[in-house]
Design a protein around this motif. Sequence first.
Motif, mmCIF file in Angstrom:
data_model
loop_
_atom_site.group_PDB
_atom_site.id
_atom_site.type_symbol
_atom_site.label_atom_id
_atom_site.label_comp_id
_atom_site.label_asym_id
_atom_site.label_seq_id
_atom_site.Cartn_x
_atom_site.Cartn_y
_atom_site.Cartn_z
ATOM 1 N N LEU A 163 -2.869 -2.110 8.630
ATOM 2 C CA LEU A 163 -2.052 -1.397 7.653
ATOM 3 C C LEU A 163 -2.047 0.073 8.047
ATOM 4 O O LEU A 163 -3.101 0.713 8.110
ATOM 5 N N VAL A 164 -0.862 0.619 8.325
ATOM 6 C CA VAL A 164 -0.792 1.919 8.993
ATOM 7 C C VAL A 164 -0.639 3.125 8.072
ATOM 8 O O VAL A 164 -0.922 4.250 8.492
ATOM 9 N N ASN A 165 -0.199 2.932 6.849
ATOM 10 C CA ASN A 165 0.193 4.103 6.058
ATOM 11 C C ASN A 165 -0.459 4.157 4.688
ATOM 12 O O ASN A 165 0.126 4.673 3.739
ATOM 13 N N GLU A 166 -1.668 3.643 4.595
ATOM 14 C CA GLU A 166 -2.357 3.736 3.305
ATOM 15 C C GLU A 166 -2.814 5.166 3.064
ATOM 16 O O GLU A 166 -3.412 5.797 3.929
ATOM 17 N N GLY A 167 -2.558 5.663 1.850
ATOM 18 C CA GLY A 167 -2.932 7.028 1.502
ATOM 19 C C GLY A 167 -4.079 7.104 0.528
ATOM 20 O O GLY A 167 -4.281 8.136 -0.114
ATOM 21 N N CYS A 168 -4.858 6.027 0.391
ATOM 22 C CA CYS A 168 -5.973 5.999 -0.558
ATOM 23 C C CYS A 168 -7.144 6.830 -0.038
ATOM 24 O O CYS A 168 -7.219 7.177 1.134
ATOM 25 N N LEU A 214 -7.064 14.058 1.928
ATOM 26 C CA LEU A 214 -5.791 13.583 2.469
ATOM 27 C C LEU A 214 -5.890 13.330 3.970
ATOM 28 O O LEU A 214 -5.282 12.394 4.494
ATOM 29 N N ILE A 215 -6.641 14.171 4.656
ATOM 30 C CA ILE A 215 -6.823 14.011 6.096
ATOM 31 C C ILE A 215 -7.766 12.845 6.392
ATOM 32 O O ILE A 215 -7.590 12.105 7.366
ATOM 33 N N LYS A 216 -8.753 12.653 5.538
ATOM 34 C CA LYS A 216 -9.722 11.566 5.736
ATOM 35 C C LYS A 216 -9.129 10.189 5.453
ATOM 36 O O LYS A 216 -9.659 9.178 5.920
ATOM 37 N N SER A 217 -8.054 10.125 4.679
ATOM 38 C CA SER A 217 -7.441 8.829 4.378
ATOM 39 C C SER A 217 -7.155 8.077 5.667
ATOM 40 O O SER A 217 -6.763 8.676 6.670
ATOM 41 N N PRO A 218 -7.307 6.744 5.673
ATOM 42 C CA PRO A 218 -7.263 5.985 6.940
ATOM 43 C C PRO A 218 -5.873 5.638 7.451
ATOM 44 O O PRO A 218 -5.646 4.553 7.975
ATOM 45 N N TRP A 219 -4.934 6.550 7.330
ATOM 46 C CA TRP A 219 -3.595 6.310 7.853
ATOM 47 C C TRP A 219 -3.592 6.400 9.381
ATOM 48 O O TRP A 219 -4.489 6.965 10.005
ATOM 49 N N ILE A 220 -2.558 5.832 9.958
ATOM 50 C CA ILE A 220 -2.341 5.898 11.409
ATOM 51 C C ILE A 220 -0.968 6.519 11.635
ATOM 52 O O ILE A 220 0.033 6.028 11.102
ATOM 53 N N ARG A 221 -0.911 7.584 12.387
ATOM 54 C CA ARG A 221 0.368 8.236 12.674
ATOM 55 C C ARG A 221 1.238 7.321 13.538
ATOM 56 O O ARG A 221 0.726 6.554 14.369
ATOM 57 N N PRO A 222 2.571 7.404 13.401
ATOM 58 C CA PRO A 222 3.453 6.608 14.259
ATOM 59 C C PRO A 222 3.182 6.841 15.745
ATOM 60 O O PRO A 222 3.216 5.909 16.545
ATOM 61 N N GLU A 223 2.870 8.098 16.102
ATOM 62 C CA GLU A 223 2.638 8.451 17.502
ATOM 63 C C GLU A 223 1.354 7.822 18.053
ATOM 64 O O GLU A 223 1.174 7.736 19.276
ATOM 65 N N LYS A 236 1.437 -3.295 9.849
ATOM 66 C CA LYS A 236 1.992 -3.507 8.515
ATOM 67 C C LYS A 236 2.252 -2.174 7.833
ATOM 68 O O LYS A 236 1.378 -1.299 7.796
ATOM 69 N N ILE A 237 3.448 -2.033 7.272
ATOM 70 C CA ILE A 237 3.805 -0.835 6.512
ATOM 71 C C ILE A 237 3.686 -1.167 5.034
ATOM 72 O O ILE A 237 4.364 -2.048 4.526
ATOM 73 N N GLY A 238 2.791 -0.482 4.339
ATOM 74 C CA GLY A 238 2.607 -0.706 2.912
ATOM 75 C C GLY A 238 3.620 0.080 2.106
ATOM 76 O O GLY A 238 4.118 1.120 2.545
ATOM 77 N N GLY A 239 3.936 -0.428 0.908
ATOM 78 C CA GLY A 239 4.834 0.324 0.035
ATOM 79 C C GLY A 239 5.892 -0.513 -0.642
ATOM 80 O O GLY A 239 7.000 -0.041 -0.885
ATOM 81 N N ARG A 240 5.555 -1.761 -0.987
ATOM 82 C CA ARG A 240 6.576 -2.626 -1.594
ATOM 83 C C ARG A 240 6.952 -2.202 -3.010
ATOM 84 O O ARG A 240 7.900 -2.724 -3.581
ATOM 85 N N THR A 241 6.218 -1.228 -3.577
ATOM 86 C CA THR A 241 6.593 -0.726 -4.900
ATOM 87 C C THR A 241 7.545 0.469 -4.803
ATOM 88 O O THR A 241 7.952 1.006 -5.822
ATOM 89 N N HIS A 242 7.886 0.875 -3.566
ATOM 90 C CA HIS A 242 8.768 2.026 -3.375
ATOM 91 C C HIS A 242 10.226 1.580 -3.217
ATOM 92 O O HIS A 242 10.513 0.406 -3.012
ATOM 93 N N PHE A 243 11.121 2.564 -3.268
ATOM 94 C CA PHE A 243 12.541 2.282 -3.160
ATOM 95 C C PHE A 243 12.931 2.020 -1.697
ATOM 96 O O PHE A 243 12.250 2.465 -0.771
ATOM 97 N N PRO A 244 14.042 1.306 -1.467
ATOM 98 C CA PRO A 244 14.438 0.920 -0.103
ATOM 99 C C PRO A 244 14.579 2.082 0.868
ATOM 100 O O PRO A 244 14.223 1.957 2.038
ATOM 101 N N MET A 264 3.185 13.214 4.509
ATOM 102 C CA MET A 264 3.120 12.654 3.164
ATOM 103 C C MET A 264 4.324 11.773 2.856
ATOM 104 O O MET A 264 4.247 10.886 2.007
ATOM 105 N N ASP A 265 5.450 12.000 3.550
ATOM 106 C CA ASP A 265 6.639 11.173 3.356
ATOM 107 C C ASP A 265 6.360 9.714 3.694
ATOM 108 O O ASP A 265 7.029 8.814 3.174
ATOM 109 N N LEU A 266 5.408 9.484 4.594
ATOM 110 C CA LEU A 266 5.158 8.139 5.097
ATOM 111 C C LEU A 266 4.055 7.408 4.344
ATOM 112 O O LEU A 266 3.958 6.183 4.440
ATOM 113 N N LEU A 267 3.228 8.141 3.630
ATOM 114 C CA LEU A 267 2.040 7.530 3.044
ATOM 115 C C LEU A 267 2.352 6.792 1.744
ATOM 116 O O LEU A 267 3.126 7.266 0.903
ATOM 117 N N ASP A 268 1.720 5.635 1.607
ATOM 118 C CA ASP A 268 1.827 4.850 0.382
ATOM 119 C C ASP A 268 0.828 5.411 -0.619
ATOM 120 O O ASP A 268 -0.308 4.955 -0.728
#
Length: 333
Positions: A163-168, A214-223, A236-244, A264-268
């Motif tokens: 899961l690449v974009n978790e912002g927890c 925010l920096i410690k959150s376990p997200w993975i940058r696209p790069e 896996k891209i998380g965010g099924r509660t967000h708009f299309p 932050m645009d990418l983080l769930d």
Amino acid sequence: MQGLQDLLEGPEDIYAVYMAGTPDYVGTGRTNLSAPGLEDIREQTEYAHDKGVKMEVVLNSSCMGGQHLTPQGFNKVSWYFGQLSKIGIDSITVAEPYFVEMLSREYDMEVVVSVLSFVDSPQKAEFYEELGADTIVIDPAINRDFRKLEAIKESVSCGLKLLVNEGCLYQCPFRYAHFNFFSHANGPGPKLNVLDDYYYYKCLSLRINDPQQLIKSPWIRPEDLKEYEHITDTFKIGGRTHFPNWILNNVRAYTGRHYDGNLMDLLDCPKDIRDLFYIPNTELEGAISQWKRCDKVCIRCGYCRKLAEKVVKVYSAGNTPEELQPLHKKGNI
């Protein structure tokens, strides 16, 4: 349906899409924007298959309150799994170990172990594979612990997803309790009559008051996806509660492996957080090298704190990039 159509008209690297099931049978670990009926699921599955994309249903309640082990509860869940199988669902994501074994024995659908099973060691991965898991979504808490990721890869033969974009929060102390709360609030009755979501607001305040989280959150940058290709080629891209449109922006960023904008645009994560902070993604280039060798003892390291001081900014009242202020000037760190 329109959101699915927009998504599948976009990038061609989409392997599968996922959606929540009907919460009357098994809950999920997220708030439900909708409760799709079987006919809705059938329609969207057929459309995805026409586009050559697999459909996955997420039923990852972390707590069923024991209902699934009663005769009545078992029969309801078994009936629902059977209906999803008839529709042609390709895979089901679950967190309950009993469901992993049940699905693997009785249904011809891929069994995916959810992040809410918290698989963070080779031993846990082995246990779930023995129960019948076809794929495991690894606990994002270890996204930057390459030693553990590589050990899991070495220990099992089943598929792995990240899961690449978790912002927890990293190592969030509320994680288990919060997902159990969601599972009951958004699952089979009786429905809860709660005053408020304590965990949500507590987690929110911790990040606002200490933005290095925010920096410690376990997200993975696209790069940085290339750094994980020896672990898996399925992200896996998380965010099924967000708009299309939000989901589409993420898909483009991760399939293109580049994003020139606010991370932050990418983080769930909650909108309250995304609208407050600005983290220029391009200024995080190279940070993965530090995290790959980090021993995760923050009090000795301080790298994420220093990086936050350098790159994280806070929107002022005008909410425009020209009015961003560095954190250290606002006394936030």
